[in-house]
Scaffold this active site. Sequence first.
Site, PDB file in Angstrom:
ATOM      1  CB  THR A  41       6.205  21.140  -3.030  1.00  0.00           C
ATOM      2  OG1 THR A  41       6.916  19.978  -2.653  1.00  0.00           O
ATOM      3  CG2 THR A  41       6.073  22.972  -2.383  1.00  0.00           C
ATOM      4  CG  HIS A  50       6.539  34.971  -1.079  1.00  0.00           C
ATOM      5  ND1 HIS A  50       6.227  35.774   0.192  1.00  0.00           N
ATOM      6  CD2 HIS A  50       6.750  34.651  -0.857  1.00  0.00           C
ATOM      7  CE1 HIS A  50       5.662  34.341   1.216  1.00  0.00           C
ATOM      8  NE2 HIS A  50       5.678  33.569   0.036  1.00  0.00           N
ATOM      9  CB  VAL A 173      14.301   9.617 -13.537  1.00  0.00           C
ATOM     10  CG1 VAL A 173      16.106  10.131 -13.191  1.00  0.00           C
ATOM     11  CG2 VAL A 173      13.891  11.367 -14.539  1.00  0.00           C
ATOM     12  NE  ARG A 311       7.670  25.910   4.890  1.00  0.00           N
ATOM     13  CZ  ARG A 311       6.649  25.430   5.644  1.00  0.00           C
ATOM     14  NH1 ARG A 311       6.793  24.514   5.818  1.00  0.00           N
ATOM     15  NH2 ARG A 311       5.689  26.542   6.204  1.00  0.00           N
ATOM     16  CD  GLU A 337      13.883  26.871   2.367  1.00  0.00           C
ATOM     17  OE1 GLU A 337      13.108  26.510   2.574  1.00  0.00           O
ATOM     18  OE2 GLU A 337      14.890  26.363   2.294  1.00  0.00           O
ATOM     19  CB  CYS A 400     -18.660  21.611 -10.052  1.00  0.00           C
ATOM     20  SG  CYS A 400     -18.355  22.535  -8.379  1.00  0.00           S
TER      21      CYS A 400
HETATM   22  C1  FAD Z   1       3.775  25.030   3.144  1.00  0.00           C
HETATM   23  C2  FAD Z   1       4.237  25.955   1.942  1.00  0.00           C
HETATM   24  C3  FAD Z   1       4.079  27.073   1.668  1.00  0.00           C
HETATM   25  C4  FAD Z   1       5.001  27.779   0.062  1.00  0.00           C
HETATM   26  N1  FAD Z   1       3.910  29.291   0.022  1.00  0.00           N
HETATM   27  C5  FAD Z   1       5.055  29.554  -1.413  1.00  0.00           C
HETATM   28  C6  FAD Z   1       4.466  30.994  -1.108  1.00  0.00           C
HETATM   29  O1  FAD Z   1       3.253  31.137  -0.817  1.00  0.00           O
HETATM   30  N2  FAD Z   1       5.036  32.150  -1.949  1.00  0.00           N
HETATM   31  C7  FAD Z   1       6.444  31.221  -3.082  1.00  0.00           C
HETATM   32  O2  FAD Z   1       6.387  31.654  -3.772  1.00  0.00           O
HETATM   33  N3  FAD Z   1       6.510  30.180  -2.457  1.00  0.00           N
HETATM   34  C8  FAD Z   1       5.749  29.157  -2.285  1.00  0.00           C
HETATM   35  N4  FAD Z   1       6.388  27.647  -1.647  1.00  0.00           N
HETATM   36  C9  FAD Z   1       6.786  27.442  -2.009  1.00  0.00           C
HETATM   37  C10 FAD Z   1       6.574  26.759  -3.443  1.00  0.00           C
HETATM   38  O3  FAD Z   1       5.885  26.032  -3.369  1.00  0.00           O
HETATM   39  C11 FAD Z   1       7.718  25.842  -3.506  1.00  0.00           C
HETATM   40  O4  FAD Z   1       8.950  26.450  -3.833  1.00  0.00           O
HETATM   41  C12 FAD Z   1       7.748  25.470  -5.649  1.00  0.00           C
HETATM   42  O5  FAD Z   1       6.007  24.731  -5.853  1.00  0.00           O
HETATM   43  C13 FAD Z   1       8.485  24.139  -6.315  1.00  0.00           C
HETATM   44  O6  FAD Z   1       8.104  23.599  -7.031  1.00  0.00           O
HETATM   45  P1  FAD Z   1       9.255  22.694  -8.123  1.00  0.00           P
HETATM   46  O7  FAD Z   1       8.391  22.992  -9.260  1.00  0.00           O
HETATM   47  O8  FAD Z   1       9.940  23.032  -7.669  1.00  0.00           O
HETATM   48  O9  FAD Z   1       8.778  21.393  -6.877  1.00  0.00           O
HETATM   49  P2  FAD Z   1       7.364  20.604  -7.256  1.00  0.00           P
HETATM   50  O10 FAD Z   1       6.428  21.393  -7.382  1.00  0.00           O
HETATM   51  O11 FAD Z   1       7.787  19.401  -5.962  1.00  0.00           O
HETATM   52  O12 FAD Z   1       8.168  19.157  -8.910  1.00  0.00           O
HETATM   53  C14 FAD Z   1       9.120  18.540  -8.108  1.00  0.00           C
HETATM   54  C15 FAD Z   1       8.074  17.650  -8.945  1.00  0.00           C
HETATM   55  O13 FAD Z   1       9.255  16.620  -9.750  1.00  0.00           O
HETATM   56  C16 FAD Z   1       8.816  15.248  -9.771  1.00  0.00           C
HETATM   57  N5  FAD Z   1       9.793  13.845  -9.425  1.00  0.00           N
HETATM   58  C17 FAD Z   1      10.268  14.119  -8.339  1.00  0.00           C
HETATM   59  N6  FAD Z   1      10.965  12.948  -8.047  1.00  0.00           N
HETATM   60  C18 FAD Z   1      11.292  12.760  -9.563  1.00  0.00           C
HETATM   61  C19 FAD Z   1      11.522  11.817 -10.391  1.00  0.00           C
HETATM   62  N7  FAD Z   1      12.649  10.636  -9.814  1.00  0.00           N
HETATM   63  N8  FAD Z   1      11.635  11.236 -11.464  1.00  0.00           N
HETATM   64  C20 FAD Z   1      10.037  12.303 -11.940  1.00  0.00           C
HETATM   65  N9  FAD Z   1       9.867  13.032 -11.373  1.00  0.00           N
HETATM   66  C21 FAD Z   1       9.722  12.801 -10.178  1.00  0.00           C
HETATM   67  C22 FAD Z   1       7.708  15.332  -8.538  1.00  0.00           C
HETATM   68  O14 FAD Z   1       6.957  14.098  -8.769  1.00  0.00           O
HETATM   69  C23 FAD Z   1       7.377  16.472  -8.764  1.00  0.00           C
HETATM   70  O15 FAD Z   1       5.936  17.310  -9.294  1.00  0.00           O
HETATM   71  C24 FAD Z   1       5.906  27.118  -0.036  1.00  0.00           C
HETATM   72  C25 FAD Z   1       6.013  26.074   0.037  1.00  0.00           C
HETATM   73  C26 FAD Z   1       5.667  24.541   1.016  1.00  0.00           C
HETATM   74  C27 FAD Z   1       5.671  23.600   1.520  1.00  0.00           C
END
Ligand code: FAD
Length: 489
Positions: A41, A50, A173, A311, A337, A400
Amino acid sequence: MKKTIVIIGAGVTGSAIARYLSRYDADILVLEKGEDVCTGTSKANSAIVHAGFDAKPGTLMAKYNLEGSEMMEDLSKELDIPYDRCGSLVVCLTEDGIPGLEALLEKGRQNGVRELEIIGRERLKEMEPNIADEAVAALWAPTGAIICPFELTIALAENAAENGVEFRFNTEVLRIQKDYHGFFIETGEGTVHADAVVNASGVYSDIFHNQVSEEKIHITPRKGEYELLDHEASGYVRHTVFQLPGPYGKGVLVTPTVHDNVLVGPTALDIEDREGTNTTAGGLREVQTKATLAMKDVPFRKTITSFAGLRAHEDRHDFILGEPKDAPFFFDAAGIESPGLTSAPAIGKALSEQIAERLGLSKKAEWKAERQGIVKAGELTLEARNELIRQNPLYGRIICRCESISEGEIVDAIHRPLGAKSLDGVKRRVRAGMGRCQAGFCSPRVMEILSRELGIPLSEVTKAGGKSRIITGVLKGAAPDEACEGKEA
Ligand SMILES: Cc1cc2nc3c(=O)[nH]c(=O)nc-3n(C[C@H](O)[C@H](O)[C@H](O)COP(=O)(O)OP(=O)(O)OC[C@H]3O[C@@H](n4cnc5c(N)ncnc54)[C@H](O)[C@@H]3O)c2cc1C
């Protein structure tokens, strides 16, 4: 003996936790199923820092949003990444909506957001000339900002790696089991033992939480679709323009990006598929229809690509952070999220302090807070650029053309800590392939550079790791690599 901590997931959350945890003396290992940092994500969102007026007061979202937003500018300097405090506007399209705007202002003040005010139509029009004629007022948040989500995530991870954190990619994992002395973490590449586990696995975070705790949680992937407009649309919008939710629904945002594009979206649709990041005709139609409610003549003809992100929406709509009562030494960063990108530095700092205290970790004598980014040759003065080219002629070869990215930058992207291994890895680090032609022109050249620098045959170069090879067949009578040799892009 040093404690071992495993972090699952190298998105912005896992990378931020790794970076702040690397201040402490421990063996830290990040397990990531993707081929690179930032493949979930964190690579597909609105890229907004924000201001913090939206989250419900008293929630973890409200707390970490504000803290993250206040940390981000200094962090961007430490990590040498772009940050632009362009400010944000929540536009109200009917007189009836004004009480809603006032409620948002009050919520923002309760959350501790500084400098919020409601502005009238005239000032709004001055600030944002393309605002719709229907707009009557807006909530103005000068502390809102924009950032590059790839650069933030990659920089956090690189800095963690420079401070001794190990990253293992292509390592999924499968299962976590508690025992008296910690955890056994089963992966597709063997079993790892750890004293503590951090669950930063995004839309999969309920699965790992539920394997160790009886206090069940439930994540729904909530899809958001976007359109990205070319640099030619730059200047069309100056601030992040949100819509006040109203009779027409939640609305979508229109915002500049730190790379001078315009981003429009996202939609919000609950789905079941945790990998369902396809865009749809209906979703993109909705993006266009809703954007035009708040902005006039959005230049959609300048759209260069569309994408979708998921999200990690937990049923209680708040971040789940720290140890569940029945699973000591398992630390959740689940349900992250929006505003997860904004909150990541604050979550990383708070969670690492909590983990350090629980495990009795001491701070390292030396820790490197700064990270040097990839030099952006196109942004240098002519003199500085000429000097760079004199020192290394690869900075004079533009690969590029849409984004003006040189071979020197691509080579640096490949060889730095946690370097790029695929076309997408290069793209996220230096933007080669992000421009108007969407890599149509530079892909063969970038493939050649990847092949040469990684010492792998051209036929092994992938778009995004795994089976995403680009060369699928061989010309009659030619070996795979000969088939592509000597091709000028
Ligand atoms: C449409 C949208 C708009 C958004 N806009 C904003 C914004 O403008 N501002 C803001 O602050 N936030 C925003 N967010 C929220 C923000 O993008 C997320 O909260 C954030 O990127 C989450 O990061 P994360 O590292 O928790 O998850 P992720 O980036 O999904 O990382 C999780 C990682 O875990 C890995 N993983 C999963 N399962 C396994 C497994 N079994 N073994 C090993 N690895 C695994 C995945 O491959 C991934 O790389 C938005 C989200 C969305 C979807």
